[in-house]
Write a protein that holds these residues in place. Structure first.
Motif: not given
Length: 256
Positions: A36, A162, A167, A217-218, A223-224, A240-244
């Motif tokens: 993460t 991402s 990465r 991260p999820i 991180q959302e 894609n800075e946040a997964w939500g």
């Protein structure tokens, strides 16, 4: 940061480690997967906790992966003298500033043969207490991506983490690959390497793998919705800075 290109970036790595899993591993079992990303502080000069892993942990058959003495030392750095998992969990969220104040400076811990700064204490979405480690120092240098262009309408912009080279390659994550050329509509895969510096943190099924103790991260709420606009209100949120959905989003649909 739309339009701001990063051709090179000094490699810095972070993992959010479950304290619940570490304590459980002293008794022979543990859970959780994947690394993460998070924020960093400077390298600690004092307050070092020695290697959390038992000697030759990868060869043990009794399931005791972690050194109880060092786990207890980490708990005391987080919660004070004689702290236990319960008392540390009761603290709730603590950032790097809280941890430095408690200890009179940054705290470092050795985990998997590498030295990390302790930067954050919180709980994951399942209520497990987790602590974030940020790599204390690194001399590795790699391109963020092999090309740059101020073209945010591309399917894969050059600054999208991402699908970045750093990465996929530098962290040995593999993932879906990276966008190798401007305008590419497919990604170039990079296979994970069991001999990579970070293999034990990113690969399952290899001797010494530590992915079971690292939280995805999820499963981490902050991180959302994290966004650069919390700090620089005139900047755009990167793809894609946040997964939500970021709490203060500022990007068009083609940058989602």
């Amino acid at each position: 940061m739309n339009g701001i290109e990063k051709k090179h970036q000094r490699l810095r790595v972070a993992v959010a480690v479950s304290i619940v899993a570490l304590v459980a591993a002293m008794c022979g079992f543990a859970i959780f997967t994947h690394p993460t990303p998070t924020y960093a502080t400077g390298r600690a000069a004092d307050n070092a906790v020695a290697e959390l892993l038992s000697n030759h942990y990868e060869m043990r058959t009794d399931g005791k992966i972690f050194d109880r003495k060092q786990i207890n030392a980490l708990l005391e750095k987080l919660g004070g003298a004689n702290a236990t998992l319960a008392t540390v969990s009761a603290l709730g969220t603590q950032d790097a500033g809280h941890i430095r104040t408690r200890n009179g400076g940054d705290v470092t811990v050795t985990f998997g043969g590498m030295e990390w700064n302790v930067t954050h204490l919180t709980q994951d979405n399942n209520g497990n207490t987790i602590v974030t480690f940020w790599l204390a120092s690194s001399s590795e240098v790699i391109q963020y991506n092999p090309w740059t262009a101020n073209a945010p309408t591309l399917a894969y912009p050059c600054n999208m983490y991402s699908t970045s080279l750093i990465r996929a390659q530098a962290l040995n994550s593999g993932g879906c690959g990276y966008v190798a050329t401007q305008g590419a509509s497919t990604l170039t895969p990079i296979a994970q390497d069991a001999e990579h510096t970070y293999a034990k943190f990113t690969m399952t099924g290899i001797q010494g793998s530590l992915t079971k103790y690292i939280v995805a991260p999820i499963n981490v709420a902050y991180q959302e919705t994290e966004t650069i606009r919390s700090y620089y209100t005139s900047w755009n949120t990167c793809p894609n800075e946040a997964w939500g959905t970021p709490a203060s989003a500022s990007y068009s649909s083609n940058m989602n």
